[in-house]
Design a protein around this motif. Structure first.
Motif, PDB file in Angstrom:
ATOM      1  N   ALA A   1    -126.313  33.676 -21.984  1.00 50.51           N
ATOM      2  CA  ALA A   1    -126.556  31.808 -21.380  1.00 50.51           C
ATOM      3  C   ALA A   1    -125.426  31.037 -21.446  1.00 50.51           C
ATOM      4  O   ALA A   1    -124.860  29.760 -20.728  1.00 50.51           O
ATOM      5  CB  ALA A   1    -127.402  31.054 -22.667  1.00 50.51           C
ATOM      6  N   LEU A   2    -124.802  31.549 -22.912  1.00 45.73           N
ATOM      7  CA  LEU A   2    -123.171  31.060 -22.969  1.00 45.73           C
ATOM      8  C   LEU A   2    -122.482  30.550 -21.877  1.00 45.73           C
ATOM      9  O   LEU A   2    -121.817  29.645 -21.226  1.00 45.73           O
ATOM     10  CB  LEU A   2    -122.646  30.873 -24.130  1.00 45.73           C
ATOM     11  CG  LEU A   2    -120.632  30.728 -24.204  1.00 45.73           C
ATOM     12  CD1 LEU A   2    -120.954  29.175 -24.529  1.00 45.73           C
ATOM     13  CD2 LEU A   2    -120.323  31.867 -25.000  1.00 45.73           C
ATOM     14  N   PHE A   3    -122.386  31.785 -20.989  1.00 45.34           N
ATOM     15  CA  PHE A   3    -121.782  32.079 -19.835  1.00 45.34           C
ATOM     16  C   PHE A   3    -121.383  31.328 -18.155  1.00 45.34           C
ATOM     17  O   PHE A   3    -121.155  30.818 -17.882  1.00 45.34           O
ATOM     18  CB  PHE A   3    -121.232  33.650 -19.502  1.00 45.34           C
ATOM     19  CG  PHE A   3    -121.397  34.127 -17.734  1.00 45.34           C
ATOM     20  CD1 PHE A   3    -119.824  33.542 -17.969  1.00 45.34           C
ATOM     21  CD2 PHE A   3    -121.873  34.373 -16.653  1.00 45.34           C
ATOM     22  CE1 PHE A   3    -118.910  33.946 -16.841  1.00 45.34           C
ATOM     23  CE2 PHE A   3    -121.405  34.409 -15.879  1.00 45.34           C
ATOM     24  CZ  PHE A   3    -120.134  34.249 -15.892  1.00 45.34           C
ATOM     25  N   SER A   4    -123.132  30.940 -18.220  1.00 47.89           N
ATOM     26  CA  SER A   4    -123.896  30.123 -17.264  1.00 47.89           C
ATOM     27  C   SER A   4    -123.934  29.011 -16.740  1.00 47.89           C
ATOM     28  O   SER A   4    -123.263  28.979 -15.997  1.00 47.89           O
ATOM     29  CB  SER A   4    -125.394  30.863 -17.414  1.00 47.89           C
ATOM     30  OG  SER A   4    -126.349  30.154 -18.297  1.00 47.89           O
ATOM     31  N   PHE A   5    -123.326  28.627 -18.049  1.00 51.57           N
ATOM     32  CA  PHE A   5    -123.444  26.639 -18.298  1.00 51.57           C
ATOM     33  C   PHE A   5    -121.739  26.673 -18.038  1.00 51.57           C
ATOM     34  O   PHE A   5    -121.648  26.069 -17.947  1.00 51.57           O
ATOM     35  CB  PHE A   5    -124.160  26.655 -19.945  1.00 51.57           C
ATOM     36  CG  PHE A   5    -125.574  26.109 -19.781  1.00 51.57           C
ATOM     37  CD1 PHE A   5    -126.072  25.182 -18.807  1.00 51.57           C
ATOM     38  CD2 PHE A   5    -126.029  27.039 -20.547  1.00 51.57           C
ATOM     39  CE1 PHE A   5    -126.538  24.937 -19.226  1.00 51.57           C
ATOM     40  CE2 PHE A   5    -127.763  27.427 -20.168  1.00 51.57           C
ATOM     41  CZ  PHE A   5    -127.951  25.497 -19.509  1.00 51.57           C
ATOM     42  N   SER A   6    -120.916  27.892 -18.973  1.00 53.61           N
ATOM     43  CA  SER A   6    -119.456  27.555 -19.151  1.00 53.61           C
ATOM     44  C   SER A   6    -118.763  27.525 -17.902  1.00 53.61           C
ATOM     45  O   SER A   6    -117.637  27.177 -17.603  1.00 53.61           O
ATOM     46  CB  SER A   6    -118.869  28.903 -19.978  1.00 53.61           C
ATOM     47  OG  SER A   6    -118.994  28.460 -21.536  1.00 53.61           O
ATOM     48  N   THR A   7    -119.477  28.287 -17.184  1.00 53.93           N
ATOM     49  CA  THR A   7    -118.287  29.062 -15.764  1.00 53.93           C
ATOM     50  C   THR A   7    -119.088  27.863 -14.376  1.00 53.93           C
ATOM     51  O   THR A   7    -118.396  28.053 -13.329  1.00 53.93           O
ATOM     52  CB  THR A   7    -118.885  30.072 -15.240  1.00 53.93           C
ATOM     53  OG1 THR A   7    -120.580  30.618 -14.745  1.00 53.93           O
ATOM     54  CG2 THR A   7    -118.328  30.917 -16.336  1.00 53.93           C
ATOM     55  N   GLY A   8    -119.879  26.977 -15.135  1.00 58.25           N
ATOM     56  CA  GLY A   8    -120.242  26.195 -13.510  1.00 58.25           C
ATOM     57  C   GLY A   8    -119.585  25.410 -12.907  1.00 58.25           C
ATOM     58  O   GLY A   8    -119.386  25.219 -11.594  1.00 58.25           O
ATOM     59  N   ILE A   9    -118.801  24.439 -13.610  1.00 54.24           N
ATOM     60  CA  ILE A   9    -117.919  24.186 -12.553  1.00 54.24           C
ATOM     61  C   ILE A   9    -116.583  24.632 -11.937  1.00 54.24           C
ATOM     62  O   ILE A   9    -116.054  24.245 -11.005  1.00 54.24           O
ATOM     63  CB  ILE A   9    -116.988  23.124 -13.502  1.00 54.24           C
ATOM     64  CG1 ILE A   9    -117.829  21.893 -14.390  1.00 54.24           C
ATOM     65  CG2 ILE A   9    -115.715  22.383 -13.263  1.00 54.24           C
ATOM     66  CD1 ILE A   9    -117.211  21.048 -15.250  1.00 54.24           C
ATOM     67  N   LEU A  10    -116.121  26.240 -12.636  1.00 55.23           N
ATOM     68  CA  LEU A  10    -115.135  26.531 -11.920  1.00 55.23           C
ATOM     69  C   LEU A  10    -116.248  26.980 -10.660  1.00 55.23           C
ATOM     70  O   LEU A  10    -115.272  27.835  -9.915  1.00 55.23           O
ATOM     71  CB  LEU A  10    -115.014  28.515 -12.837  1.00 55.23           C
ATOM     72  CG  LEU A  10    -114.555  29.065 -12.363  1.00 55.23           C
ATOM     73  CD1 LEU A  10    -112.818  28.883 -12.005  1.00 55.23           C
ATOM     74  CD2 LEU A  10    -114.145  30.258 -13.826  1.00 55.23           C
ATOM     75  N   LEU A  11    -117.433  27.632 -10.809  1.00 55.10           N
ATOM     76  CA  LEU A  11    -118.040  28.162  -9.375  1.00 55.10           C
ATOM     77  C   LEU A  11    -118.017  26.801  -8.311  1.00 55.10           C
ATOM     78  O   LEU A  11    -118.779  27.269  -7.225  1.00 55.10           O
ATOM     79  CB  LEU A  11    -119.159  28.987 -10.177  1.00 55.10           C
ATOM     80  CG  LEU A  11    -118.873  29.741 -10.792  1.00 55.10           C
ATOM     81  CD1 LEU A  11    -120.282  30.951 -11.291  1.00 55.10           C
ATOM     82  CD2 LEU A  11    -117.948  31.203 -10.047  1.00 55.10           C
ATOM     83  N   SER A  12    -117.691  25.694  -8.605  1.00 56.55           N
ATOM     84  CA  SER A  12    -117.742  24.783  -7.615  1.00 56.55           C
ATOM     85  C   SER A  12    -117.327  24.477  -6.406  1.00 56.55           C
ATOM     86  O   SER A  12    -116.295  25.817  -6.452  1.00 56.55           O
ATOM     87  CB  SER A  12    -118.508  23.799  -8.029  1.00 56.55           C
ATOM     88  OG  SER A  12    -116.554  23.423  -8.934  1.00 56.55           O
ATOM     89  N   PRO A  13    -117.243  24.168  -5.722  1.00 55.46           N
ATOM     90  CA  PRO A  13    -116.781  24.315  -4.114  1.00 55.46           C
ATOM     91  C   PRO A  13    -115.420  23.741  -4.477  1.00 55.46           C
ATOM     92  O   PRO A  13    -114.451  24.165  -3.399  1.00 55.46           O
ATOM     93  CB  PRO A  13    -117.621  23.923  -2.872  1.00 55.46           C
ATOM     94  CG  PRO A  13    -118.667  23.049  -4.103  1.00 55.46           C
ATOM     95  CD  PRO A  13    -119.286  23.550  -5.031  1.00 55.46           C
ATOM     96  N   ASP A  14    -115.593  22.046  -4.768  1.00 53.39           N
ATOM     97  CA  ASP A  14    -114.270  22.248  -4.652  1.00 53.39           C
ATOM     98  C   ASP A  14    -113.226  22.655  -5.915  1.00 53.39           C
ATOM     99  O   ASP A  14    -112.431  22.514  -5.417  1.00 53.39           O
ATOM    100  CB  ASP A  14    -113.939  20.951  -5.464  1.00 53.39           C
ATOM    101  CG  ASP A  14    -115.022  19.722  -4.647  1.00 53.39           C
ATOM    102  OD1 ASP A  14    -116.308  20.780  -3.789  1.00 53.39           O
ATOM    103  OD2 ASP A  14    -114.882  18.290  -4.947  1.00 53.39           O
ATOM    104  N   MET A  15    -113.942  23.929  -7.262  1.00 57.41           N
ATOM    105  CA  MET A  15    -112.490  24.224  -7.641  1.00 57.41           C
ATOM    106  C   MET A  15    -112.574  25.716  -6.805  1.00 57.41           C
ATOM    107  O   MET A  15    -110.823  26.292  -6.994  1.00 57.41           O
ATOM    108  CB  MET A  15    -113.405  24.806  -8.977  1.00 57.41           C
ATOM    109  CG  MET A  15    -113.106  23.905  -9.848  1.00 57.41           C
ATOM    110  SD  MET A  15    -111.761  22.962 -10.489  1.00 57.41           S
ATOM    111  CE  MET A  15    -111.823  22.023 -11.858  1.00 57.41           C
ATOM    112  N   LEU A  16    -113.349  25.979  -6.535  1.00 61.17           N
ATOM    113  CA  LEU A  16    -112.740  27.347  -5.313  1.00 61.17           C
ATOM    114  C   LEU A  16    -111.812  27.429  -4.412  1.00 61.17           C
ATOM    115  O   LEU A  16    -110.839  27.587  -4.111  1.00 61.17           O
ATOM    116  CB  LEU A  16    -113.886  27.492  -4.751  1.00 61.17           C
ATOM    117  CG  LEU A  16    -115.020  28.202  -5.617  1.00 61.17           C
ATOM    118  CD1 LEU A  16    -116.554  29.325  -4.777  1.00 61.17           C
ATOM    119  CD2 LEU A  16    -114.964  29.654  -6.440  1.00 61.17           C
ATOM    120  N   ALA A  17    -112.065  26.015  -3.658  1.00 59.71           N
ATOM    121  CA  ALA A  17    -110.702  25.048  -3.176  1.00 59.71           C
ATOM    122  C   ALA A  17    -109.584  25.372  -3.281  1.00 59.71           C
ATOM    123  O   ALA A  17    -108.292  25.078  -2.917  1.00 59.71           O
ATOM    124  CB  ALA A  17    -111.379  24.503  -1.691  1.00 59.71           C
TER     125      ALA A  17
END
Length: 422
Positions: A1-17
């Motif tokens: 659960a911690l991992f799924s919430f903490s990585t949310g912004i990192l996995l966003s399209p803007d951060m990947l770009a």
């Protein structure tokens, strides 16, 4: 659960770009820079949990906010973390949703309006906020799991293709890169939001493992991008994640990245909204805000309406939105720096010996975040507007925090007197 919430912004399209642009600019040396920034966050985890070690609080993810900001920073700063996350949720969600809408339109259904799909995602996320926390957590695990699985599918495909005939003709990436202070500071943004899962963790070890996995995702993606895409193409593309996926796996990679963008958007926004709700409920239990002011779900509805207005008014995709997003991320970094200053205050007031040794890490964190914030502002394309935006938001947050603190004290005293009368 911690991992799924903490990585949310990192996995966003803007951060990947942005990650693709970063590695395109810095080359393989960006791997060391990203690892160093991840190490800074690992050091900060200890500060978070030392600050959270307060009598009567068993939730490290929230005690660090309400109790300590009230004790050391004054009543006006008690609600600062949640106000910052509310601002981030409004501006980041707008950017993420619009990016998902464009990807859905270009990759999956050409005739479907991109803003229509963005509003569908927004409505779906709003509906999720009315479910029980445990059910919403299962959805979050699904969003994150699909996005991470997609990324690793592309990266594994890249490793597999290096042994084929096509893989032997890969473009040569620039190994050295063009590095300046701006690009050295930039990876600190990739780990922002690691604290969104704080209410799911009672030990610092879980958060450290999560940060290590976030660093693994970031560095692995950077290596894959540099192995297949020319560095100048990465650095100059606003959709470097889509470019990388196409270079690695062709049309299949493009479709997989489209799925990653959509589910990464859902993971990021749901993590933000869920954390805001959880922190408000914690503030209510601590009597840090008056009960009539913050009703968690009504506040989420307000944020969704605000995001919808941003999209209707057409600021999505405009430079002003990008600047506002950078401003909210800088404010979030200010919160991280503030945590270091609060630990310094606590150490000064502590009767334990070894003050200089205990002050080393807090001062180091304050120096890092101070340097990062100043550098990001000065190297921004609109520094004056950015400073004005941050100052206005910060002033409003502090004023609102003072008012809420006073109202909560009035409400608490009224309730206490009523109980004594009875």
């Amino acid at each position: 659960a911690l991992f799924s919430f903490s990585t949310g912004i990192l996995l966003s399209p803007d951060m990947l770009a942005l990650a693709g642009q970063f590695f395109g600019q810095t080359g393989y040396s960006g791997i060391l820079i990203a690892a160093a920034c991840g190490l800074i966050y690992l050091i900060m985890v200890n500060s978070f949990y030392r600050l959270a070690d307060q009598p009567g609080h068993d939730r490290p993810g929230h005690a660090k906010d309400a109790a300590l900001f009230s004790s050391f920073a004054g009543p006006g700063a008690a609600g600062l973390p949640i106000f910052i996350k509310m601002a981030a949720a409004a501006f980041l969600s707008t950017g993420f949703l619009v990016s998902s809408g464009f990807v859905f339109n270009e990759v999956f259904v050409y005739w479907f309006p991109n803003f229509g799909f963005a509003f569908i995602l927004l409505g779906f996320i709003l509906c999720l906020q009315f479910l029980k926390d445990q059910i919403r957590q299962y959805f979050q695990l699904g969003f994150t799991g699909i996005a991470v699985a997609g990324l690793f599918a592309i990266m594994i495909s890249g490793v597999w293709n290096t042994g084929t005939a096509g893989g032997n003709n890969l473009p040569t990436a620039d190994l050295s890169g063009n590095i300046n202070l701006q690009w050295v500071i930039l990876p600190l943004l990739f780990f922002i939001g690691f604290d969104l899962g704080g209410f799911h963790s009672r030990t610092p070890r879980a958060m450290r493992v999560t940060l290590l996995f976030m660093a693994l995702i970031l560095i692995s993606w950077g290596i894959t991008a540099l192995a297949y895409v020319p560095a100048d193409k990465l650095a100059g593309s606003s959709i470097s994640h889509m470019v990388t996926a196409r270079y690695v796996s062709g049309q299949t990679g493009r479709i997989i990245m489209g799925v990653i963008v959509i589910f990464g958007t859902l993971a990021a926004i749901n993590a933000l909204f869920s954390d805001i709700q959880a922190q408000i409920r914690h503030f209510l239990r601590l009597h840090a805000v008056p009960r009539f002011t913050f009703i968690p779900r009504l506040l989420i509805i307000f944020l969704c309406v605000l995001v919808g207005l941003f999209m209707v008014k057409g600021i999505a995709g405009e430079e002003i939105l990008e600047t506002c997003i950078r401003g909210t991320l800088i404010l979030w970094m200010l919160f991280y720096g503030w945590c270091g200053s609060l630990e310094a205050v606590r150490n000064v007031n502590s009767p334990q010996k070894g003050l200089y040794r205990r002050m080393l890490i807090p001062f180091f964190l304050m120096l890092v975040w101070g340097t990062a914030i100043i550098s990001l502002i000065l190297t921004d394309s609109h520094p004056v507007f950015l400073i004005t935006f941050i100052s206005v938001l910060l002033g409003f947050f502090l004023a609102a925090g003072i008012w809420l603190n006073r109202q909560s004290l009035i409400q608490f005293k009224t309730t206490h007197r009523s109980e004594e009368t009875q």
